[in-house]
Design a protein around this motif. Structure first.
Motif, PDB file in Angstrom:
ATOM      1  N   HIS A 287      19.366 -11.635  27.031  1.00 59.27           N
ATOM      2  CA  HIS A 287      18.837 -11.971  25.709  1.00 59.27           C
ATOM      3  C   HIS A 287      19.665 -11.216  24.661  1.00 59.27           C
ATOM      4  O   HIS A 287      20.031 -10.045  24.871  1.00 59.27           O
ATOM      5  CB  HIS A 287      17.372 -11.551  25.621  1.00 59.27           C
ATOM      6  CG  HIS A 287      16.664 -12.055  24.412  1.00 59.27           C
ATOM      7  ND1 HIS A 287      16.851 -11.514  23.159  1.00 59.27           N
ATOM      8  CD2 HIS A 287      15.760 -13.067  24.248  1.00 59.27           C
ATOM      9  CE1 HIS A 287      16.105 -12.152  22.279  1.00 59.27           C
ATOM     10  NE2 HIS A 287      15.442 -13.104  22.914  1.00 59.27           N
ATOM     11  N   PRO A 288      20.002 -11.851  23.533  1.00 57.40           N
ATOM     12  CA  PRO A 288      20.820 -11.186  22.509  1.00 57.40           C
ATOM     13  C   PRO A 288      20.288  -9.816  22.103  1.00 57.40           C
ATOM     14  O   PRO A 288      21.074  -8.902  21.825  1.00 57.40           O
ATOM     15  CB  PRO A 288      20.769 -12.167  21.333  1.00 57.40           C
ATOM     16  CG  PRO A 288      20.566 -13.502  21.975  1.00 57.40           C
ATOM     17  CD  PRO A 288      19.690 -13.248  23.157  1.00 57.40           C
ATOM     18  N   GLU A 289      18.958  -9.652  22.074  1.00 53.04           N
ATOM     19  CA  GLU A 289      18.383  -8.376  21.661  1.00 53.04           C
ATOM     20  C   GLU A 289      18.464  -7.316  22.751  1.00 53.04           C
ATOM     21  O   GLU A 289      18.213  -6.133  22.482  1.00 53.04           O
ATOM     22  CB  GLU A 289      16.922  -8.569  21.248  1.00 53.04           C
ATOM     23  CG  GLU A 289      16.744  -9.458  20.025  1.00 53.04           C
ATOM     24  CD  GLU A 289      15.278  -9.689  19.682  1.00 53.04           C
ATOM     25  OE1 GLU A 289      14.412  -9.162  20.421  1.00 53.04           O
ATOM     26  OE2 GLU A 289      14.995 -10.397  18.693  1.00 53.04           O
ATOM     27  N   ASP A 290      18.824  -7.721  23.976  1.00 56.01           N
ATOM     28  CA  ASP A 290      18.868  -6.780  25.100  1.00 56.01           C
ATOM     29  C   ASP A 290      20.288  -6.492  25.563  1.00 56.01           C
ATOM     30  O   ASP A 290      20.493  -5.929  26.643  1.00 56.01           O
ATOM     31  CB  ASP A 290      18.049  -7.337  26.279  1.00 56.01           C
ATOM     32  CG  ASP A 290      16.567  -7.439  25.958  1.00 56.01           C
ATOM     33  OD1 ASP A 290      16.135  -6.787  24.994  1.00 56.01           O
ATOM     34  OD2 ASP A 290      15.856  -8.174  26.661  1.00 56.01           O
ATOM     35  N   ARG A 291      21.267  -6.852  24.750  1.00 54.02           N
ATOM     36  CA  ARG A 291      22.665  -6.636  25.152  1.00 54.02           C
ATOM     37  C   ARG A 291      23.007  -5.157  25.308  1.00 54.02           C
ATOM     38  O   ARG A 291      23.997  -4.808  25.941  1.00 54.02           O
ATOM     39  CB  ARG A 291      23.608  -7.287  24.140  1.00 54.02           C
ATOM     40  CG  ARG A 291      23.578  -8.821  24.166  1.00 54.02           C
ATOM     41  CD  ARG A 291      24.071  -9.330  25.504  1.00 54.02           C
ATOM     42  NE  ARG A 291      23.916 -10.755  25.660  1.00 54.02           N
ATOM     43  CZ  ARG A 291      24.859 -11.655  25.358  1.00 54.02           C
ATOM     44  NH1 ARG A 291      26.004 -11.241  24.844  1.00 54.02           N
ATOM     45  NH2 ARG A 291      24.646 -12.936  25.542  1.00 54.02           N
ATOM     46  N   GLY A 292      22.182  -4.294  24.727  1.00 53.82           N
ATOM     47  CA  GLY A 292      22.420  -2.862  24.862  1.00 53.82           C
ATOM     48  C   GLY A 292      22.317  -2.378  26.295  1.00 53.82           C
ATOM     49  O   GLY A 292      22.792  -1.288  26.633  1.00 53.82           O
ATOM     50  N   ALA A 293      21.706  -3.194  27.158  1.00 52.67           N
ATOM     51  CA  ALA A 293      21.575  -2.812  28.568  1.00 52.67           C
ATOM     52  C   ALA A 293      22.935  -2.652  29.235  1.00 52.67           C
ATOM     53  O   ALA A 293      23.087  -1.884  30.186  1.00 52.67           O
ATOM     54  CB  ALA A 293      20.744  -3.856  29.309  1.00 52.67           C
ATOM     55  N   VAL A 294      23.936  -3.362  28.727  1.00 54.01           N
ATOM     56  CA  VAL A 294      25.280  -3.300  29.314  1.00 54.01           C
ATOM     57  C   VAL A 294      25.834  -1.890  29.233  1.00 54.01           C
ATOM     58  O   VAL A 294      26.526  -1.411  30.141  1.00 54.01           O
ATOM     59  CB  VAL A 294      26.217  -4.289  28.587  1.00 54.01           C
ATOM     60  CG1 VAL A 294      27.628  -4.200  29.149  1.00 54.01           C
ATOM     61  CG2 VAL A 294      25.687  -5.708  28.711  1.00 54.01           C
ATOM     62  N   VAL A 295      25.532  -1.185  28.136  1.00 54.60           N
ATOM     63  CA  VAL A 295      26.038   0.172  27.954  1.00 54.60           C
ATOM     64  C   VAL A 295      25.512   1.084  29.054  1.00 54.60           C
ATOM     65  O   VAL A 295      26.264   1.886  29.627  1.00 54.60           O
ATOM     66  CB  VAL A 295      25.628   0.724  26.572  1.00 54.60           C
ATOM     67  CG1 VAL A 295      26.094   2.168  26.416  1.00 54.60           C
ATOM     68  CG2 VAL A 295      26.204  -0.147  25.465  1.00 54.60           C
ATOM     69  N   GLY A 296      24.222   0.958  29.376  1.00 51.83           N
ATOM     70  CA  GLY A 296      23.638   1.795  30.409  1.00 51.83           C
ATOM     71  C   GLY A 296      24.227   1.528  31.780  1.00 51.83           C
ATOM     72  O   GLY A 296      24.472   2.457  32.557  1.00 51.83           O
ATOM     73  N   VAL A 297      24.489   0.256  32.069  1.00 49.83           N
ATOM     74  CA  VAL A 297      25.085  -0.105  33.358  1.00 49.83           C
ATOM     75  C   VAL A 297      26.510   0.426  33.444  1.00 49.83           C
ATOM     76  O   VAL A 297      26.933   0.986  34.469  1.00 49.83           O
ATOM     77  CB  VAL A 297      25.064  -1.632  33.555  1.00 49.83           C
ATOM     78  CG1 VAL A 297      25.794  -2.007  34.842  1.00 49.83           C
ATOM     79  CG2 VAL A 297      23.631  -2.145  33.588  1.00 49.83           C
ATOM     80  N   SER A 298      27.286   0.260  32.379  1.00 45.05           N
ATOM     81  CA  SER A 298      28.674   0.748  32.364  1.00 45.05           C
ATOM     82  C   SER A 298      28.726   2.260  32.551  1.00 45.05           C
ATOM     83  O   SER A 298      29.582   2.787  33.274  1.00 45.05           O
ATOM     84  CB  SER A 298      29.352   0.375  31.044  1.00 45.05           C
ATOM     85  OG  SER A 298      29.405  -1.020  30.885  1.00 45.05           O
ATOM     86  N   SER A 299      27.788   2.959  31.910  1.00 45.54           N
ATOM     87  CA  SER A 299      27.746   4.416  32.041  1.00 45.54           C
ATOM     88  C   SER A 299      27.430   4.827  33.474  1.00 45.54           C
ATOM     89  O   SER A 299      28.031   5.764  34.013  1.00 45.54           O
ATOM     90  CB  SER A 299      26.685   4.972  31.089  1.00 45.54           C
ATOM     91  OG  SER A 299      26.545   6.359  31.242  1.00 45.54           O
ATOM     92  N   ALA A 300      26.490   4.101  34.111  1.00 48.90           N
ATOM     93  CA  ALA A 300      26.137   4.424  35.498  1.00 48.90           C
ATOM     94  C   ALA A 300      27.308   4.172  36.433  1.00 48.90           C
ATOM     95  O   ALA A 300      27.522   4.925  37.394  1.00 48.90           O
ATOM     96  CB  ALA A 300      24.933   3.594  35.923  1.00 48.90           C
TER      97      ALA A 300
END
Length: 305
Positions: free
Chosen positions: A36-49
């Motif tokens: 969802h466009p409003e949840d794109r911030g989740a990518v940052v957490g995955v990349s960091s992990a």
């Protein structure tokens, strides 16, 4: 499962069906595109992990093959080869859409319940204050207080049956005035089907209770030949489309009271002021006449033929 760069290398059958991906095309699938466009911030957490090679948890909405956004709760852990080399992530996605919706509904219900309880306690406090302040006789005050609480409870029962969305004026009058019981031959009610908002329903129930109590103590219902007629109709005034008329007859001669009681306060303050209505009380020789005009809440269905 993903590789060290976060690219999908395996999706189980349920996830393939969720995203509409064939087993042969898993390596070409990018889950980021379904966020969802409003949840794109989740990518940052995955990349960091991935960079830290550590576990992660996240909740986000993803577009499924049916065109719906569903909330998935993801928990993933790093995978290492026998030699200790980081080779990617393995995790599970749990569809928690219904659970989250139920939790939000529960929170809304709790908030609404708190609001209603506070309102009800305020009403009870006002009833108690008016009842015991103006009555010198404690027995009479107690009976009056109990009667008012019963009327309040009956209005709440009707509202509860309709999930506190509305209450029928006809049912409200019937229950409050007991027109199918002890007052079946004494009080008549007529009018079209009208739905009242919760605040209106409670206030009108209390007003009808007071009118009936006063009629039994001092007015038409204090004598065997006395009768009461309650009618309601749609008024011409667009600001006050509901007109309720309480008319007494056959009782003792009527005269204005020497002091203002709870009923007068309720009619003038609650109905006239709080509900933006108009109230007139006429002490005609043949019996009390009370007219109440109220604007109907636009959020409920007002008058039906």
């Amino acid at each position: 499962m993903s590789d060290a760069n976060g690219k999908c290398i395996h999706l189980n059958q349920m996830l393939r069906e969720f995203w509409g991906v064939s087993e042969q095309n898993v390596h070409e699938f990018d889950w980021v595109d379904t966020l969802h466009p409003e949840d794109r911030g989740a990518v940052v957490g995955v990349s960091s992990a991935l960079k830290k090679r550590c576990s992660f948890e996240l909740k986000a909405r993803y577009l499924d093959t049916k065109g719906r956004y569903r909330m998935l709760d993801t928990r993933a852990h790093p995978r290492f080869s026998a030699s200790g080399e980081f080779v990617g992530m393995i995790g599970a996605n749990v569809d928690v859409t219904e659970r989250d919706e139920a939790e939000r509904a529960r929170d809304l219900l709790v908030d609404e319940l708190n609001h209603r309880v506070k309102n009800t306690l305020s009403i009870v406090q006002a009833i108690a204050h008016q009842t015991f302040r103006k009555n010198a006789d404690p027995v009479e005050a107690r009976h009056a207080f109990e009667g008012r609480l019963i009327a309040l409870g009956q209005a709440h029962d009707l509202l509860t049956e309709k999930n506190w969305e509305n209450a029928s004026l006809g049912q409200l009058a019937e229950v409050t005035l007991d027109t199918k019981g002890a007052n079946a031959d004494l009080i008549s009610i007529t009018g079209p089907s009208v739905l009242l908002a919760p605040k209106q329903a409670v206030s009108i129930a209390m007003a009808l209770h007071e009118l009936c109590t006063n009629a039994r103590k001092y007015g038409a219902l204090s004598e065997d030949e006395g009768r009461v007629r309650l009618d309601w109709s749609k008024a011409d005034d667009a600001r006050a489309p509901l007109c309720i008329v309480w008319r007494e007859s056959g009782g003792p001669p009527v005269s204005p009271p020497a002091r203002r009681g709870f009923g007068s306060t309720l009619l003038e303050r609650t109905l006239a002021h709080d509900l933006d209505g108009e109230v007139s009380v006429e002490f005609e020789p043949e019996g009390l006449l009370c007219r109440i005009a109220l604007p109907l809440d636009s959020s409920v269905v007002g008058i039906r033929s």
